[in-house]
Every structure is written in structure tokens, then in C-alpha cells.
Design a protein around this motif. Structure first.
Motif, PDB file in Angstrom:
ATOM      1  N   LEU A  93     101.694 -13.939  34.727  1.00 33.05           N
ATOM      2  CA  LEU A  93     102.295 -14.477  33.511  1.00 33.05           C
ATOM      3  C   LEU A  93     101.377 -14.131  32.342  1.00 33.05           C
ATOM      4  O   LEU A  93     100.162 -14.288  32.433  1.00 33.05           O
ATOM      5  CB  LEU A  93     102.448 -15.997  33.606  1.00 33.05           C
ATOM      6  CG  LEU A  93     103.332 -16.536  34.733  1.00 33.05           C
ATOM      7  CD1 LEU A  93     103.306 -18.065  34.727  1.00 33.05           C
ATOM      8  CD2 LEU A  93     104.754 -16.017  34.613  1.00 33.05           C
ATOM      9  N   LYS A  94     101.978 -13.662  31.261  1.00 33.02           N
ATOM     10  CA  LYS A  94     101.218 -13.320  30.062  1.00 33.02           C
ATOM     11  C   LYS A  94     101.851 -14.023  28.872  1.00 33.02           C
ATOM     12  O   LYS A  94     103.055 -13.922  28.650  1.00 33.02           O
ATOM     13  CB  LYS A  94     101.226 -11.806  29.847  1.00 33.02           C
ATOM     14  CG  LYS A  94     100.430 -11.358  28.618  1.00 33.02           C
ATOM     15  CD  LYS A  94     100.428  -9.845  28.482  1.00 33.02           C
ATOM     16  CE  LYS A  94      99.589  -9.403  27.300  1.00 33.02           C
ATOM     17  NZ  LYS A  94      99.573  -7.913  27.161  1.00 33.02           N
ATOM     18  N   SER A  95     101.027 -14.738  28.122  1.00 35.91           N
ATOM     19  CA  SER A  95     101.524 -15.479  26.968  1.00 35.91           C
ATOM     20  C   SER A  95     100.993 -14.872  25.676  1.00 35.91           C
ATOM     21  O   SER A  95      99.795 -14.611  25.541  1.00 35.91           O
ATOM     22  CB  SER A  95     101.099 -16.948  27.058  1.00 35.91           C
ATOM     23  OG  SER A  95     101.540 -17.666  25.918  1.00 35.91           O
ATOM     24  N   GLU A  96     101.898 -14.647  24.742  1.00 36.57           N
ATOM     25  CA  GLU A  96     101.549 -14.166  23.407  1.00 36.57           C
ATOM     26  C   GLU A  96     102.355 -14.968  22.402  1.00 36.57           C
ATOM     27  O   GLU A  96     103.579 -15.035  22.495  1.00 36.57           O
ATOM     28  CB  GLU A  96     101.848 -12.672  23.253  1.00 36.57           C
ATOM     29  CG  GLU A  96     100.942 -11.765  24.071  1.00 36.57           C
ATOM     30  CD  GLU A  96     101.227 -10.296  23.829  1.00 36.57           C
ATOM     31  OE1 GLU A  96     100.271  -9.541  23.623  1.00 36.57           O
ATOM     32  OE2 GLU A  96     102.417  -9.922  23.847  1.00 36.57           O
ATOM     33  N   ASN A  97     101.642 -15.594  21.475  1.00 34.59           N
ATOM     34  CA  ASN A  97     102.287 -16.404  20.442  1.00 34.59           C
ATOM     35  C   ASN A  97     103.200 -17.476  21.032  1.00 34.59           C
ATOM     36  O   ASN A  97     104.267 -17.786  20.482  1.00 34.59           O
ATOM     37  CB  ASN A  97     103.085 -15.509  19.485  1.00 34.59           C
ATOM     38  CG  ASN A  97     102.222 -14.494  18.770  1.00 34.59           C
ATOM     39  OD1 ASN A  97     101.113 -14.815  18.327  1.00 34.59           O
ATOM     40  ND2 ASN A  97     102.706 -13.253  18.664  1.00 34.59           N
ATOM     41  N   GLY A  98     102.780 -18.024  22.158  1.00 35.03           N
ATOM     42  CA  GLY A  98     103.544 -19.100  22.766  1.00 35.03           C
ATOM     43  C   GLY A  98     104.705 -18.665  23.626  1.00 35.03           C
ATOM     44  O   GLY A  98     105.383 -19.497  24.229  1.00 35.03           O
ATOM     45  N   THR A  99     104.942 -17.349  23.719  1.00 36.82           N
ATOM     46  CA  THR A  99     106.032 -16.825  24.534  1.00 36.82           C
ATOM     47  C   THR A  99     105.468 -16.243  25.825  1.00 36.82           C
ATOM     48  O   THR A  99     104.579 -15.392  25.794  1.00 36.82           O
ATOM     49  CB  THR A  99     106.806 -15.723  23.787  1.00 36.82           C
ATOM     50  OG1 THR A  99     107.358 -16.281  22.584  1.00 36.82           O
ATOM     51  CG2 THR A  99     107.938 -15.183  24.649  1.00 36.82           C
ATOM     52  N   VAL A 100     105.977 -16.710  26.958  1.00 36.59           N
ATOM     53  CA  VAL A 100     105.467 -16.292  28.265  1.00 36.59           C
ATOM     54  C   VAL A 100     106.404 -15.265  28.890  1.00 36.59           C
ATOM     55  O   VAL A 100     107.622 -15.447  28.901  1.00 36.59           O
ATOM     56  CB  VAL A 100     105.319 -17.500  29.211  1.00 36.59           C
ATOM     57  CG1 VAL A 100     104.798 -17.056  30.573  1.00 36.59           C
ATOM     58  CG2 VAL A 100     104.384 -18.542  28.596  1.00 36.59           C
ATOM     59  N   ALA A 101     105.817 -14.190  29.400  1.00 33.46           N
ATOM     60  CA  ALA A 101     106.589 -13.135  30.062  1.00 33.46           C
ATOM     61  C   ALA A 101     105.963 -12.824  31.417  1.00 33.46           C
ATOM     62  O   ALA A 101     104.758 -13.005  31.622  1.00 33.46           O
ATOM     63  CB  ALA A 101     106.629 -11.876  29.199  1.00 33.46           C
ATOM     64  N   VAL A 102     106.791 -12.343  32.331  1.00 27.28           N
ATOM     65  CA  VAL A 102     106.313 -11.914  33.638  1.00 27.28           C
ATOM     66  C   VAL A 102     105.776 -10.497  33.524  1.00 27.28           C
ATOM     67  O   VAL A 102     106.390  -9.635  32.889  1.00 27.28           O
ATOM     68  CB  VAL A 102     107.450 -11.955  34.679  1.00 27.28           C
ATOM     69  CG1 VAL A 102     106.967 -11.418  36.025  1.00 27.28           C
ATOM     70  CG2 VAL A 102     107.979 -13.371  34.838  1.00 27.28           C
ATOM     71  N   ILE A 103     104.616 -10.242  34.111  1.00 30.67           N
ATOM     72  CA  ILE A 103     104.046  -8.898  34.129  1.00 30.67           C
ATOM     73  C   ILE A 103     103.830  -8.469  35.577  1.00 30.67           C
ATOM     74  O   ILE A 103     103.522  -9.276  36.447  1.00 30.67           O
ATOM     75  CB  ILE A 103     102.716  -8.819  33.348  1.00 30.67           C
ATOM     76  CG1 ILE A 103     101.691  -9.819  33.916  1.00 30.67           C
ATOM     77  CG2 ILE A 103     102.945  -9.067  31.870  1.00 30.67           C
ATOM     78  CD1 ILE A 103     100.308  -9.695  33.304  1.00 30.67           C
ATOM     79  N   ARG A 104     104.041  -7.196  35.832  1.00 30.06           N
ATOM     80  CA  ARG A 104     103.797  -6.639  37.162  1.00 30.06           C
ATOM     81  C   ARG A 104     102.506  -5.838  37.199  1.00 30.06           C
ATOM     82  O   ARG A 104     101.974  -5.574  38.270  1.00 30.06           O
ATOM     83  CB  ARG A 104     104.974  -5.734  37.568  1.00 30.06           C
ATOM     84  CG  ARG A 104     106.283  -6.477  37.699  1.00 30.06           C
ATOM     85  CD  ARG A 104     106.278  -7.433  38.862  1.00 30.06           C
ATOM     86  NE  ARG A 104     107.492  -8.237  38.919  1.00 30.06           N
ATOM     87  CZ  ARG A 104     107.725  -9.174  39.827  1.00 30.06           C
ATOM     88  NH1 ARG A 104     106.815  -9.434  40.752  1.00 30.06           N
ATOM     89  NH2 ARG A 104     108.842  -9.867  39.811  1.00 30.06           N
ATOM     90  N   HIS A 105     102.008  -5.469  36.034  1.00 28.64           N
ATOM     91  CA  HIS A 105     100.761  -4.698  35.970  1.00 28.64           C
ATOM     92  C   HIS A 105     100.165  -4.898  34.590  1.00 28.64           C
ATOM     93  O   HIS A 105     100.873  -4.941  33.589  1.00 28.64           O
ATOM     94  CB  HIS A 105     101.022  -3.208  36.200  1.00 28.64           C
ATOM     95  CG  HIS A 105      99.820  -2.359  35.946  1.00 28.64           C
ATOM     96  ND1 HIS A 105      98.730  -2.352  36.785  1.00 28.64           N
ATOM     97  CD2 HIS A 105      99.534  -1.505  34.933  1.00 28.64           C
ATOM     98  CE1 HIS A 105      97.823  -1.523  36.305  1.00 28.64           C
ATOM     99  NE2 HIS A 105      98.284  -0.995  35.192  1.00 28.64           N
ATOM    100  N   CYS A 106      98.885  -5.071  34.545  1.00 26.07           N
ATOM    101  CA  CYS A 106      98.187  -5.199  33.265  1.00 26.07           C
ATOM    102  C   CYS A 106      96.823  -4.546  33.403  1.00 26.07           C
ATOM    103  O   CYS A 106      96.010  -4.967  34.230  1.00 26.07           O
ATOM    104  CB  CYS A 106      98.044  -6.671  32.888  1.00 26.07           C
ATOM    105  SG  CYS A 106      97.309  -6.929  31.253  1.00 26.07           S
TER     106      CYS A 106
END
Length: 231
Positions: free
Chosen positions: A188-201
Motif C-alpha cells: 500500500l502506498k499513500s500520497e496526499n491521503g490517497t492509498v493505492a495498491v502497488i505491486r512493485h516499488c
């Protein structure tokens, strides 16, 4: 030798709810529910690929919710647990709950005994998931990734990542953060309060290599793969 249908879904909670709803709606004799094909263990088991259907899954989830949010929580937490047989146990429990009236007193007594036994299994799974979730929330250490974003690495026995979103959103507010499950390879990655699912970072690997692998970084030891949307 087992008879009936093996329902194969896509591994998501939405896909699982679709499979359960389909099995109940079509009154299938379900022998297994699995996220991937398995070697056929019975001569009379037929495989059915169940494609996720958001509308059907939501309608069925709402029907479960009509019996109380506690039932939704039990089903969802048990689904996130590691181990075999959870899908069929959930299916059988919901089947017992949602069966039509008209059974004899003897049949009702037998159903209640079966339902209680299954519920005890589901509650045990849900309790393990809850315990691991709380342990990670209280002990997870964060390292800075290459981009400077705080990154927490976990490897839990159960798939608790979807349950962590709310806690870390409240903890970090609008500040960025990443929590990555290295065992299941998603995060999970959060930017500006919005959380998104990530498969690779890219920065996650650096954080893993840089930080000491203590129990606050890695919790649990058994692999399990399944992503489902948080409730």
C-alpha cells in the motif's frame, strides 16, 4: 472419493464472494473452492471457473451485512487467514445461515450443531488475523526508501495488509508512506491521503536491504497470496 463442484476464483475477495453467491444461487454441491486449479482428487469433481462479478459480489455482501456487521467482519477476517479449507468453511457456514425455512426440527438441530462447529473454526482464524494485525500496528518500524518516503516491510503469516490501511492513514495523515508485504509482493502506498495498491516499488528493495530484519520488520513466517479490498 468426493463428488460435486470445485469452484475456481481469481484470488480476490470480490471473486470469492462471486463464487459463493454463484454456488448458493445455483444450489451447487460444492466440494472445494480454490484460487487456483489443483490436481483433481476425486473422480466426480467438476471444475467451474468463476469470473468476478462486482454487482453480484456487492449484492451478496450487502445480504450478509443485513445479518449484522459482525458477520461481515467474521467472513472477511477468516478469508484473510492463511491455511487450507477456509473458503469451503465460509461457504458452508453461509449456506447454513441462508438456507430457507421449512426444515424439520431434527434437521434444524443438526444444522445448528454443524453451524456452531464451523463458526468456531472461522472465529479461530479471524482471531489469529486480528492478533497479527494488532501486532504489526504496534511494532512496525519504518525505514526511508530511496525516494525518502517512510517504508515499512512486513511478511505476515496472514494477509493482513488490507486491514492496515486505516491505521496508517490516521497515523501519517496526508504524509506519504509505504507498507509492503515482501512475502506476497504487494503493498500500500499513500500520497496526499490517497492509498493505492502497488505491486512493485523501486525504493522498497533499498529499504529492505538497509533496515535490520527484526521482528518489527518481519512478522510471521508462512506464505499466502490473496489481495482483497478493505471493508
Amino acid at each position: 472419493m468426493e463428488t460435486g463442484s470445485c469452484l475456481i476464483y481469481d484470488g480476490t475477495f470480490e471473486g470469492f464472494m462471486t463464487a459463493v453467491a454463484t454456488g448458493l444461487e445455483k444450489q451447487l454441491q460444492v466440494a472445494r473452492i480454490t484460487a487456483k486449479p489443483v490436481p483433481q482428487g476425486g473422480l466426480f469433481v467438476s471444475e467451474r471457473q468463476i469470473a468476478p462479478n462486482r454487482q453480484l459480489a456487492k449484492a451478496f455482501w450487502d445480504a450478509i451485512g443485513n445479518r449484522g456487521s459482525g458477520l461481515q467482519r467474521l467472513v472477511y477476517f477468516a478469508f484473510l487467514a492463511a491455511g487450507n479449507g477456509k473458503e469451503l468453511a465460509i461457504f458452508n457456514y453461509l449456506k447454513c445461515l441462508l438456507q430457507q425455512e421449512g426444515e424439520t426440527e431434527q434437521q434444524c438441530e443438526a444444522e445448528q450443531h454443524s453451524r456452531l462447529a464451523i463458526r468456531n473454526r472461522l472465529e479461530a482464524w479471524a482471531s489469529q488475523v486480528e492478533g497479527e494485525k494488532l501486532a504489526i500496528e504496534s511494532s512496525l518500524a519504518f525505514n526511508h526508501s530511496a525516494s525518502g518516503v517512510p517504508c515499512g516491510i512486513i511478511a505476515p503469516r496472514h494477509d493482513v495488509l488490507p486491514l492496515l490501511s486505516r491505521y496508517f492513514r490516521l497515523r501519517f495523515g496526508n504524509s506519504p508512506w509505504i507498507v509492503f508485504d515482501s512475502r506476497r509482493q504487494y503493498g500500500l502506498k499513500s500520497e496526499n491521503g490517497t492509498v493505492a495498491v502497488i505491486r512493485h516499488c523501486p525504493g522498497v528493495r533499498d529499504a529492505i536491504l538497509r533496515g535490520p530484519q527484526t521482528k518489527s520488520h518481519l512478522v510471521g513466517s508462512s506464505p499466502q497470496r490473496a489481495y482483497s479490498p478493505a471493508v
